[in-house]
Motif scaffolding. Structure first.
Motif, short mmCIF file in Angstrom:
data_model
loop_
_atom_site.label_atom_id
_atom_site.label_comp_id
_atom_site.label_asym_id
_atom_site.label_seq_id
_atom_site.Cartn_x
_atom_site.Cartn_y
_atom_site.Cartn_z
N ASP A 1 -1.30 3.13 -4.85
CA ASP A 1 0.22 2.93 -5.43
C ASP A 1 0.09 3.82 -7.02
OD1 ASP A 1 0.35 0.05 -4.19
OD2 ASP A 1 -0.56 -0.92 -4.97
N LYS B 1 -5.67 0.60 -1.37
CA LYS B 1 -4.06 0.11 -1.75
C LYS B 1 -4.23 0.72 -3.33
CE LYS B 1 -0.16 -2.43 -1.33
NZ LYS B 1 0.27 -2.37 -2.72
N LYS C 1 4.36 5.35 6.04
CA LYS C 1 4.31 4.43 7.00
C LYS C 1 3.29 5.61 8.25
CE LYS C 1 7.29 1.04 6.85
NZ LYS C 1 8.52 1.78 5.89
N HIS D 1 8.06 7.81 -4.68
CA HIS D 1 7.90 6.90 -4.21
C HIS D 1 6.10 7.19 -4.20
CE1 HIS D 1 11.69 6.62 -2.00
NE2 HIS D 1 11.12 8.04 -1.84
N SER E 1 1.51 4.64 -1.22
CA SER E 1 1.12 2.79 -0.36
C SER E 1 2.32 2.82 0.39
CB SER E 1 0.40 2.07 -1.15
OG SER E 1 1.58 1.83 -1.86
N SER E 2 3.11 3.48 0.08
CA SER E 2 4.59 3.17 1.12
C SER E 2 5.21 3.75 1.94
CB SER E 2 6.06 3.86 0.05
OG SER E 2 5.95 4.58 0.30
#
Lengths: 344, 477
Positions: free
Chosen positions: A330, A326, A268, A262, A265-266
């Motif tokens: 990413d 971000k 949480k 992943h 940035s994903s």
């Protein structure tokens, strides 16, 4: 003079000023481009094209040169004769070939071009679609000693940011590697080693899709209309014309295959993960900065809090708190995401 | 034999080159990764961590508060407003005190001593009315606000709050190609632009740092607030009914400050798209843990590093400028001073900008500090209008006892509401003071960036005042 007249004069002067200094399209910018010696540019660009043909094992014709340089056939043949006179090429029946001298001239130009692209990518903030354009101008103006100095300053890099090898100081090149993406079978894994930067419209599209050299992909399906593959967990669909500009090497050993990664940035707020790798698209100063923070593969990272707009986000890395944007997260891949929540 | 050695050298080099291609470029990454792994292993063996967690985690509680969407912004505005308010109000008393000593007591004493020793009048003019007075003025108006503002600002920084402000606002700055920490250098600029420029050291990315340095001048500094307030009170407050005067003139000053912030964003965006497009850029922002500020140390460092440092540069520039101010008003050719020649020749140009020659000359010769612009304007106005009984003579800067006296001097000088508005705009959009320019040169080590930072705001000032003047004359008159 009345205020109205003055107002109009003011607006005219202001627009004339903008017309002169506007970036890229202003008179000043155009003048800079024209100042480059155009004859030398044509010679060097033609040699580059001839070398490219040789490297790709294709036949190079007068038409090909005319197309590549965007000039008439007549002009191209005059150029070819000039190259012949300079003993840089041999003209055969229906192809043009480089002489040894022509080849080393071409490699010198290519060396400057690719080194300059590398410099722009590593040490400036110019976007990836501008590297090639700038290098096209620069390759005709650097002297040999300047180039060697630049190479030394960059740590004698091996590849340009598109994945093309940079000729060494002795003008050596490695053997051509890889195959077009279309050679992959469905389900096969591969690493992108090269994105062709000409024509630039296609390159811009590939960049917009988030592709970069070093990225791992998995072929899903291909037919005459489209090529579908998985890139960093996302399905990417390209027209075959576009996909033809991607060169890959298949991955044989299983352990090198990245699975279910992943992007950072994903992650949480409150979730933790382990850094799996930093994309090659994160280069130069940016990359070194992340290393400085101890952000290397194997480091545990936790998303701590977000700012007003949700970008940047603060992460805990090795018990200090670092904010990252971000456009950085990413390009950082993580694994073993823990979906547990802290501080509740 | 030699050939053999040469041959094997070539062979070794060639195989080294070949191996480089084969190994690829991920080598550096692997080395760094291995270093961290080793360091981690060593640390885990020898460092004992306190496992017990404290019952109440102060850090994350404060962080939740200051970065919350509801409370974050009000807390930030409140804290910064308090800092500015304390600075502006608190600086008045020490300022008056210093002015009282340096200008009220020492200055007349110097003058009378010089007269008693029958020093030629031009020598006492140049040295006492010129150099000494400019220096005294700069010290009295500059020192107190800086001595109050910088320690308070440094305390907030030391406590760990300011990095959170940068973190919160970074989203906006990212859009204009700048760094969130520019919010801090900009706030620092409201105290003093030279200090703001020095503060840009906290930004480690070269491009964003240059943007922060070049745009710092758009923060209305301490030296310009009094000018804004004075002119707004006289001209804008005077143009509206008396019961609205206070509110409207205050609002107009705030408007100018906000306009400055808008310009700093606009210019940041423009710079990042044009001349700074290719400069290197990275982003990193560390949020250090909160800790009680070390008050004594902060007081000491902010006084020495910032206040004294900036003040020293300002004084060094004020001395020669004071001499120039006195000379332009006193050196006469055919009975007319240099100042009047200059003012007459730039008047037509100044008219286009809705200003006048006096203002332009004042901005040229009062370059060491924005604080002495108004005293210089008053002196020059009296000189040009040949007013008698006001001021202390040619080349001697002065301030009137009341705002209405200043107003009457300026009105005799032909000032209108438009002049007032455009002076407020020009006070925001003109070259930084010489201290700041020199600091920019020192910080960037580049004459080019010092020149860009100097000329860019002047150019903007000319453009803005020109268009305001024409539109004003077209629609209002």
């Amino acid at each position: 003079m009345s205020p109205a007249t003055l107002l109009i004069i003011g607006i005219i002067i202001l627009s004339a000023f903008a017309f002169v200094i506007w970036p890229d399209r202003g008179i000043l910018a155009r003048w800079k481009k024209i100042r480059v010696d155009s004859k030398r540019v044509f010679i060097e660009d033609a040699l580059k094209h001839l070398y490219d043909c040789e490297y790709k094992n294709t036949v190079c014709t007068l038409n090909g040169i005319a197309n590549f340089l965007g000039i008439s056939n007549e002009k191209a043949s005059r150029l070819a004769n000039l190259l012949l006179e300079m003993k840089l090429v041999n003209i055969l029946e229906n192809s043009i070939q480089l002489t040894a001298e022509g080849r080393s001239y071409a490699l010198r130009v290519i060396r400057i071009h690719r080194l300059w692209e590398r410099y722009l990518a590593d040490q400036t903030s110019l976007g990836s679609t501008e590297w090639h354009k700038e290098a096209e101008l620069k390759e005709h103006s650097l002297s040999e000693s300047q180039v060697n100095e630049l190479a030394a300053q960059l740590g004698n890099p091996l590849n340009d940011p598109h994945g093309d090898p940079i000729p060494s100081e002795e003008l050596q090149m490695p053997e051509k590697r890889g195959e077009p993406i279309s050679a992959l079978k469905n389900g096969e894994f591969a690493t992108i080693i090269h994105l062709e930067d000409e024509p630039k419209e296609i390159y811009a599209q590939l960049v917009a899709e988030g592709l970069y050299p070093g990225m791992q992909i998995r072929m899903l399906d291909q037919n005459a209309l489209r090529v579908i593959f998985e890139a960093d967990g996302e399905e990417t669909v390209l027209a075959p014309v576009f996909a033809a500009n991607i060169t890959v090497i298949p991955i044989k050993e299983k352990e090198n295959i990245q699975e279910s990664f992943h992007t950072l940035s994903s992650l949480k707020k409150g979730e933790s993960a382990v850094v799996a790798g930093i994309s090659n698209a994160m280069r130069g100063l940016q990359r070194r900065r992340l290393f400085d923070f101890g952000l290397v593969p194997g480091t545990k990272i936790t998303a701590m809090m977000d700012s007003f707009g949700g970008d940047p986000i603060a992460y805990e890395i090795r018990s200090s708190i670092i904010a990252l944007r971000k456009n950085q997260t990413d390009f950082i891949y993580v694994k073993d995401v823990e979906r547990r929540s802290k501080n509740v | 034999m030699n050939r053999l050695i040469n041959n094997s050298k070539d062979l070794i080099l060639a195989s080294a080159n070949k191996m480089r291609w084969e190994i690829g470029e991920s080598l550096h990454d692997s080395i760094i990764e291995a270093i961290y792994k080793d360091a981690e292993k060593i640390a885990s063996r020898v460092v004992i961590k306190d496992q017990a967690k404290p019952k109440f985690d102060w850090d994350s509680t404060i962080d939740r508060l200051v970065t919350s969407r509801v409370l974050g912004l009000p807390i930030m505005v409140l804290l910064l407003s308090v800092v500015f308010y304390i600075t502006i109000v608190g600086a008045n008393y020490p300022s008056d005190l210093i002015a009282d000593v340096l200008i009220g007591k020492i200055y007349p004493w110097l003058k009378s001593t010089a007269a008693a020793l029958s020093v030629p009048s031009w020598i006492s003019g140049v040295s006492i009315d010129g150099a000494y007075l400019a220096m005294a003025w700069v010290v009295s108006v500059m020192l107190p606000p800086m001595a109050i503002f910088f320690p308070m600002f440094t305390l907030l920084e030391d406590f760990g709050y300011l990095p959170r402000v940068a973190f919160n606002l970074d989203g906006i700055y990212k859009k204009v190609g700048a760094h969130g920490k520019q919010a801090l250098t900009m706030s620092m600029g409201f105290g003093c632009n030279a200090a703001g420029v020095i503060a840009a050291r906290i930004i480690d990315s070269p491009r964003e740092r240059l943007i922060a340095i070049i745009t710092n001048n758009f923060s209305l500094c301490n030296g310009r607030w009094p000018t804004q307030i004075l002119i707004a009170t006289i001209f804008i407050g005077g143009a509206v009914p008396a019961y609205l005067a206070g509110v409207v003139s205050a609002a107009s000053v705030v408007f100018i400050a906000v306009l400055g912030i808008a310009f700093s964003f606009l210019v940041s965006w423009g710079l990042s798209k044009t001349i700074l497009r290719g400069e290197a850029s990275t982003f990193s922002l560390e949020l250090p843990p909160y800790r009680p500020p070390r008050i004594l140390q902060t007081l000491y460092t902010s006084l020495i590093d910032r206040t004294i440092f900036v003040l020293r540069r300002a004084v060094i520039f004020a001395l020669p400028a004071g001499v120039v101010i006195w000379l332009v008003a006193n050196v006469k050719i055919d009975g007319i001073s240099i100042a009047e020649y200059f003012i007459d020749s730039v008047n037509p140009f100044a008219f286009l900008l809705g200003l006048n020659g006096v203002i332009l000359l004042a901005y040229v010769i009062a370059i060491p500090a924005n604080e002495i612009v108004i005293p210089t304007v008053l002196m020059l106005t009296v000189l040009v209008a040949k007013l008698h009984g006001i001021g202390a003579g040619a080349g001697v800067m002065f301030q009137t006892d009341s705002i209405s006296d200043t107003a009457s001097v300026l009105q005799t000088g032909g000032w209108t509401l438009l002049t007032g508005i455009n002076l407020m705009l020009f006070s925001l959009l003109h070259n930084p003071c010489s201290t700041t320019i020199y600091t920019i040169y020192k910080e960037t080590k580049s004459i080019k960036w010092a020149i860009v930072s100097t000329l860019l705001p002047i150019l903007l000032g000319f453009i803005v005042t020109f268009f305001v003047a024409q539109i004003w004359r077209l629609f209002v008159n």
